[in-house]
Design a protein around this motif. Structure first.
Motif, PDB file in Angstrom:
ATOM      1  N   MET A 101       0.801  -1.221   0.000  1.00  0.00           N
ATOM      2  CA  MET A 101       0.000   0.000   0.000  1.00  0.00           C
ATOM      3  C   MET A 101       0.827   1.261   0.000  1.00  0.00           C
ATOM      4  SD  MET A 101      -1.892   0.600   3.517  1.00  0.00           S
ATOM      5  CE  MET A 101      -2.166   2.233   2.924  1.00  0.00           C
ATOM      6  N   GLU A 135      -5.620  -3.086  -6.793  1.00  0.00           N
ATOM      7  CA  GLU A 135      -6.712  -2.215  -6.341  1.00  0.00           C
ATOM      8  C   GLU A 135      -8.055  -2.858  -6.686  1.00  0.00           C
ATOM      9  OE1 GLU A 135      -6.529   1.242  -5.284  1.00  0.00           O
ATOM     10  OE2 GLU A 135      -4.473   1.816  -5.745  1.00  0.00           O
ATOM     11  N   SER A 182     -11.106  -1.145  -5.206  1.00  0.00           N
ATOM     12  CA  SER A 182     -11.110   0.315  -5.054  1.00  0.00           C
ATOM     13  C   SER A 182     -12.223   0.993  -5.839  1.00  0.00           C
ATOM     14  CB  SER A 182      -9.768   0.885  -5.484  1.00  0.00           C
ATOM     15  OG  SER A 182      -8.746   0.338  -4.680  1.00  0.00           O
ATOM     16  N   PRO A 206     -18.403   1.663  -0.860  1.00  0.00           N
ATOM     17  CA  PRO A 206     -17.868   1.148   0.413  1.00  0.00           C
ATOM     18  C   PRO A 206     -18.552  -0.120   0.937  1.00  0.00           C
ATOM     19  CG  PRO A 206     -18.092   3.513   0.507  1.00  0.00           C
ATOM     20  CD  PRO A 206     -18.702   3.089  -0.795  1.00  0.00           C
ATOM     21  N   ARG A 236     -17.586  -2.965  -1.153  1.00  0.00           N
ATOM     22  CA  ARG A 236     -16.158  -3.227  -0.950  1.00  0.00           C
ATOM     23  C   ARG A 236     -15.959  -4.091   0.297  1.00  0.00           C
ATOM     24  NH1 ARG A 236     -12.477   1.870  -0.081  1.00  0.00           N
ATOM     25  NH2 ARG A 236     -13.871   2.583  -1.722  1.00  0.00           N
ATOM     26  N   ARG A 237     -16.688  -3.733   1.377  1.00  0.00           N
ATOM     27  CA  ARG A 237     -16.538  -4.506   2.606  1.00  0.00           C
ATOM     28  C   ARG A 237     -16.993  -5.962   2.389  1.00  0.00           C
ATOM     29  NH1 ARG A 237     -19.166  -1.063   6.759  1.00  0.00           N
ATOM     30  NH2 ARG A 237     -17.935   0.504   5.666  1.00  0.00           N
ATOM     31  N   SER A 249      -3.358  -1.778  -2.579  1.00  0.00           N
ATOM     32  CA  SER A 249      -4.435  -0.934  -2.066  1.00  0.00           C
ATOM     33  C   SER A 249      -3.880   0.414  -1.650  1.00  0.00           C
ATOM     34  CB  SER A 249      -5.090  -1.613  -0.866  1.00  0.00           C
ATOM     35  OG  SER A 249      -6.104  -0.789  -0.343  1.00  0.00           O
ATOM     36  N   HIS A 250      -4.758   1.432  -1.708  1.00  0.00           N
ATOM     37  CA  HIS A 250      -4.333   2.720  -1.153  1.00  0.00           C
ATOM     38  C   HIS A 250      -5.111   3.000   0.130  1.00  0.00           C
ATOM     39  CE1 HIS A 250      -7.791   3.889  -3.819  1.00  0.00           C
ATOM     40  NE2 HIS A 250      -8.146   4.422  -2.674  1.00  0.00           N
ATOM     41  N   ASP A 251      -5.884   1.987   0.554  1.00  0.00           N
ATOM     42  CA  ASP A 251      -6.806   2.180   1.666  1.00  0.00           C
ATOM     43  C   ASP A 251      -6.268   1.416   2.876  1.00  0.00           C
ATOM     44  OD1 ASP A 251      -8.854   2.189   3.441  1.00  0.00           O
ATOM     45  OD2 ASP A 251     -10.336   1.263   2.109  1.00  0.00           O
ATOM     46  N   ASP A 267      -7.451   0.995   5.895  1.00  0.00           N
ATOM     47  CA  ASP A 267      -8.421   0.128   6.573  1.00  0.00           C
ATOM     48  C   ASP A 267      -8.485  -1.231   5.884  1.00  0.00           C
ATOM     49  OD1 ASP A 267      -9.129   1.853   8.575  1.00  0.00           O
ATOM     50  OD2 ASP A 267     -10.681   2.837   7.391  1.00  0.00           O
ATOM     51  N   GLU A 268      -8.495  -1.176   4.528  1.00  0.00           N
ATOM     52  CA  GLU A 268      -8.533  -2.417   3.757  1.00  0.00           C
ATOM     53  C   GLU A 268      -7.281  -3.249   4.016  1.00  0.00           C
ATOM     54  OE1 GLU A 268     -10.356  -3.082  -0.386  1.00  0.00           O
ATOM     55  OE2 GLU A 268      -8.325  -2.358  -0.793  1.00  0.00           O
TER      56      GLU A 268
END
Lengths: 397, 312
Positions: free
Chosen positions: A59, A189, A192, A196, A199-200, A221-223, A225-226
Motif C-alpha cells: 500500500m 486495487e 477500489s 464502500p 467493498r466490505r 491498495s491505497h486504503d 483500513d482495507e
C-alpha cells in the motif's frame, strides 16, 4: 524459501535509464533524478518476501509505485534492475515463451476496473485463462462454472458483463483468476472501484475464499483500513521505495517513520484491534476428568482469580466454574467438575474487532473466552486488558 | 492630375510584368527553370515503370483478368436471371428487418420499382455486380493489410502514407494505369475501383484494433495470451463494428468509382450517365443518377445497421 522473493527491484521509465539507475543506486531522491535525467523512478530498489499462503498488501498513495511493482512481478512492466524469484526461479530472465507459460500457470490477476471482455459472456470470461492455456472445452467449462459458483455467481453464466453491477463484475474478475487455480493471485486495487458497502462485502468474501483456497496473494491498495483488514502483512511504499514491511500491528504500533505514522494516524483503533491481539494466554485452566473441585479451587487461589475455564482433554472449551459454585457444591460432596460448571458461556473468535468486544464485556461477570474455529481456548480477555490496549495504542497513534 | 498620372504610368510596367510572369513561361529576363536544373522526367519514369510491370506481370494480370471477368459475368448473369419483382421484395424485406424501420423497407421497394420502371434494371444489376466484386477484393486485400498495420509499427509506417496518397490522388488517375494492365472493359474498371475503395477497409481495421482498450490488452497479456490469440480472441471481435463501418465506406466508394469507371468501359448505371453526357440527354442522365442514389441509400442503410447489430 519464500514463495516470492523480491530483491532490489527497480523500474525506471524512459528510453535510456542507465544514468538514472546509477543515481538510484547512489540513493539520490526521485525528484532530483527526474530533474537531472528526465527519467521517472517507478520502483526504487524494493526488497521483500511473500510467503506461501499469505496475503501481503502493498500500500501507498497514488504514484507510490505499487501498481508498477506488482506488474513487475509478472513482467507486464519490464523491471529495469533487480530480481524477482518465484519458488526460487528467476522471473526476470525468462524467455517470452516461458514467461507466457508462467503467466498462464502461476498467476491470476484481478484488475481495478475489472477489465472484463465485453464481447464474452460471464462464463466465457471466467473460462478465458483456461482457453488460452488450451484446456479442453469440457474441462474449462466445469472449472469456470465452479469458480463462478465459488464467488456466488452461479446462474449468471449466460449474462454479459455489461448487465452486471460493479460488485458482480469484480466477482467475475475474481472467478476468472480463480478458475486457473493459480499459485499466486495479483490483485491490483481490486476493490477500489466499488462503493464502500460492496467493498466490505468483497473483502469478507476474499477472506472467506482464502480460508478455502489458501493462495499467495499480493494485494495492492491505497486504503489503510482495507490493508489492515485483509493483510497478513503490509508493505508500505513511498516514492517507489519500500518504507516498512510488517504485520498490521507492527505498522500501527511502531511506524517506521513520520510518513507511516501520518498514514496510520486516522485509523480507528477500536476497529483494528481484534480479540486475538488483545487477549492473553490463560495460565490457569481446569481439565475435565483430571482436575477435581479441590484442585480447581487451589488454582484459583494461586492465580488470585474467581473463575476458571474448564477444558476437555483435547483442549476444547466446555465450561466455566466460579469459586462460589465450587464452595456450594463441595459441601454436598460433588467430586466432578462437570456437575458444577456453567456451560452457557460467551465466546468470540480471535478476529472479532475490539469495537464489538466492548459492549459484549459490559454485561459479563467473568472474563471473555476467545476460541479458535475448533472450539479450543485461544486466550482470555478481561476488561482491564481491553481498555489498557485501547488506551495504549490510541496514545501511540 | 499630373501626379496621379505619373503614378499610374509608373505602375503600368509593374502590372504588365506581373501578368507576363504568369502567362508567358519564356519571359525575357526571367531565367528558364530548365536552364538551371533539367526537368525531372517523373512522368516518363512512372510510364516506364508501369510499362515494365505490364510486360512482366502479364501472366498475373491475365489470370486476374480471367478470374474476375468470369466471376463478374457469372454474378451479373445470376442477378439478371432473378425476377426483378423478387429482388425488390427481398431487398425491401431485408431493409425492414435489419433496420427495424418500416419506412426504409417501403423506400427500398418504391425506389427499386422506380428503377425497374425507368428501364434501368439491367444496368443496376450490372453496377451491383461490379460493386460486389470490387468490394470483395478490396476487403480481401484491405483487412489483412489493416491487421498488419495495427500489429506492426513498421508496417503502419509504410501503409499509412501510401493510403494518404491513394486517397488524395484524383479518382480519374487510377483509370489510366488500369487500361494498359487490363485493357478497356469491366476488369479495368474493377481494378481501378478496388484501388480507390480499399483505403477505408485498411484504415478502419487498423483503427478498430488499435482502439481496443489498453486495460483489456493488459489483462489478456496477464493471462499469458499469445499475439495471435490476442488478435483472434480479443481484438478482432472488439474491432468488428469499426471494421464493418470501414466495409460500408468501401462499398460507398466502390459505387461512386464504378460510375466514374464507366469512362473506361464499365457499363451499368455509370454507363448510362456517361452516354447521357456524351449525347447531352439531360433526362436520361438524371434518371440514371437517381438510380445510383437509390442503390446507394439502400446499401448504406442496410450495412450501417448490420454494423450496429454486430456491435451489440
Amino acid at each position: 524459501m519464500a514463495k516470492i522473493e523480491i530483491r532490489n527491484l527497480t523500474k525506471i521509465f524512459g528510453p535510456a535509464p542507465d544514468k538514472a539507475l546509477a543515481m538510484v543506486r547512489e540513493g539520490k531522491p526521485k525528484d532530483e533524478i527526474y530533474k537531472r535525467t528526465k527519467h521517472a523512478v517507478g520502483v526504487n530498489r524494493a526488497t521483500f518476501d511473500v510467503e506461501e499462503g499469505e496475503i501481503v498488501v502493498v500500500m501507498g498513495l497514488s504514484g507510490s509505485g505499487k501498481s508498477t511493482l506488482v506488474r513487475c512481478l509478472n513482467r507486464l512492466i519490464e523491471p529495469t534492475d533487480g530480481m524477482v524469484r518465484i519458488d526460487g526461479a528467476d522471473v526476470t530472465s525468462l524467455s517470452v515463451k516461458d514467461l507466457r507459460a508462467l503467466r498462464q500457470r502461476t498467476f491470476g490477476m484481478v484488475f481495478q476496473n475489472f477489465a472484463l471482455f465485453p464481447h464474452r459472456t460471464v462464463l466465457e470470461n471466467a473460462e478465458y485463462g483456461l482457453e488460452v492455456m488450451g484446456a479442453s472445452k469440457a474441462a474449462r467449462r466445469d472449472k469456470a462454472a465452479e469458480a463462478l459458483a465459488r464467488v456466488g455467481l452461479g446462474g449468471w453464466e449466460a449474462a454479459r458483463p455489461g448487465q452486471l453491477s460493479g460488485g458482480m463484475q469484480q466477482r467475475v474478475g475474481l472467478a476468472r483468476a480463480l478458475a486457473l487455480d493459480p499459485d499466486i493471485l495479483l490483485m491490483d486495487e481490486a476493490f477500489s472501484a466499488l462503493d464502500p458497502l460492496i467493498r466490505r462485502d468483497m473483502q469478507d468474501e476474499l477472506l472467506r475464499l482464502q480460508d478455502d483456497v489458501r493462495k499467495t496473494i499480493v494485494f495492492i491498495s491505497h486504503d489503510l483500513d482495507e490493508a489492515l483488514k485483509i493483510g497478513d502483512r503490509i508493505v508500505l511504499m513511498r516514492d517507489g521505495a519500500v518504507v516498512q514491511v510488517g504485520t498490521p500491528e507492527d505498522i500501527l504500533t511502531s511506524p517506521a517513520d513520520d510518513y507511516v505514522a501520518r498514514f496510520v494516524a486516522d485509523v480507528d483503533i477500536a476497529r483494528v484491534l481484534t480479540a486475538g491481539t488483545v487477549m492473553k494466554r490463560s495460565e490457569a485452566v481446569a481439565v475435565l476428568g483430571v482436575d477435581g473441585p479441590r484442585t480447581a479451587l487451589r488454582k484459583m487461589r494461586n492465580h488470585a482469580i474467581a473463575t476458571l475455564f474448564v477444558l476437555d482433554r483435547n483442549h476444547k472449551l466446555v465450561g466455566l466454574v466460579t469459586a462460589d459454585d465450587i464452595a456450594d457444591h463441595m459441601a454436598g460432596g460433588v467430586r466432578d467438575l462437570a456437575a458444577i460448571m456453567r456451560t452457557d458461556i460467551t465466546t468470540v473468535p480471535p478476529e472479532t474487532p475490539a469495537s464489538e468486544l466492548i459492549p459484549l464485556m459490559a454485561g459479563l461477570p467473568h472474563p471473555l473466552a476467545v476460541t479458535d474455529e475448533r472450539g479450543r481456548l485461544a486466550g482470555v480477555i478481561v476488561r482491564g486488558l481491553l481498555l489498557g490496549a485501547l488506551a495504549e495504542r490510541g496514545g501511540n497513534a | 492630375m499630373e501626379v496621379t498620372n505619373m503614378t499610374s504610368v509608373t505602375s503600368m510596367p509593374n502590372q504588365a510584368s506581373m501578368a507576363g510572369w504568369l502567362n508567358m513561361p519564356d519571359m525575357p529576363g526571367m531565367p528558364d527553370m530548365a536552364a538551371i536544373f533539367p526537368r525531372i522526367p517523373l512522368g516518363q519514369w512512372l510510364e516506364a515503370a508501369i510499362e515494365f510491370l505490364v510486360t512482366h506481370l502479364a501472366p498475373a494480370t491475365r489470370a486476374f483478368s480471367a478470374v474476375t471477368e468470369s466471376g463478374l459475368n457469372l454474378l451479373e448473369a445470376g442477378l439478371d436471371a432473378l425476377p426483378p419483382a423478387l429482388v425488390i421484395a427481398v431487398v425491401g424485406l431485408a431493409a425492414w428487418r435489419v433496420t427495424r424501420k418500416v419506412g426504409l423497407g417501403v423506400f427500398a421497394v418504391a425506389g427499386l420499382a422506380l428503377v425497374w420502371n425507368m428501364g434501368l434494371w439491367q444496368a443496376t444489376m450490372s453496377t451491383l455486380a461490379l460493386v460486389l466484386v470490387a468490394t470483395l477484393l478490396a476487403v480481401l486485400v484491405g483487412i489483412p493489410l489493416g491487421i498488419a498495420a495495427a500489429m506492426s509499427d513498421r508496417a503502419r509506417a509504410v501503409v499509412m502514407p501510401v493510403l494518404d496518397v491513394m486517397q488524395t490522388m484524383p479518382a480519374f488517375v487510377y483509370l489510366i494505369p488500369a487500361i494498359p494492365f487490363f485493357g478497356l472493359g469491366k476488369v479495368a474498371a474493377v481494378f481501378a475501383t478496388v484501388i480507390f475503395a480499399m483505403p477505408p477497409a485498411i484504415r478502419f481495421t487498423c483503427l478498430g484494433i488499435r482502439q481496443v482498450p489498453a486495460e483489456l490488452v493488459e489483462c489478456a497479456e496477464a493471462f499469458g495470451t499469445g499475439r495471435f490469440q490476442r488478435l483472434v480472441k480479443l481484438e478482432l471481435p472488439l474491432a468488428a463494428p469499426t471494421m464493418l463501418a470501414g466495409v460500408n465506406q468501401t462499398v460507398m466508394l466502390a459505387l461512386s468509382m464504378v460510375v466514374i469507371a464507366a469512362m473506361i468501359g464499365a457499363r451499368g448505371l455509370g454507363g448510362e450517365v456517361w452516354k447521357a453526357i456524351q449525347r447531352l440527354e439531360m433526362g436520361n442522365g438524371f434518371e440514371a443518377g437517381i438510380g445510383i442514389v437509390i442503390v446507394a441509400i439502400c446499401l448504406d442503410r442496410i450495412l450501417q445497421h448490420v454494423g450496429k447489430r454486430v456491435g451489440g
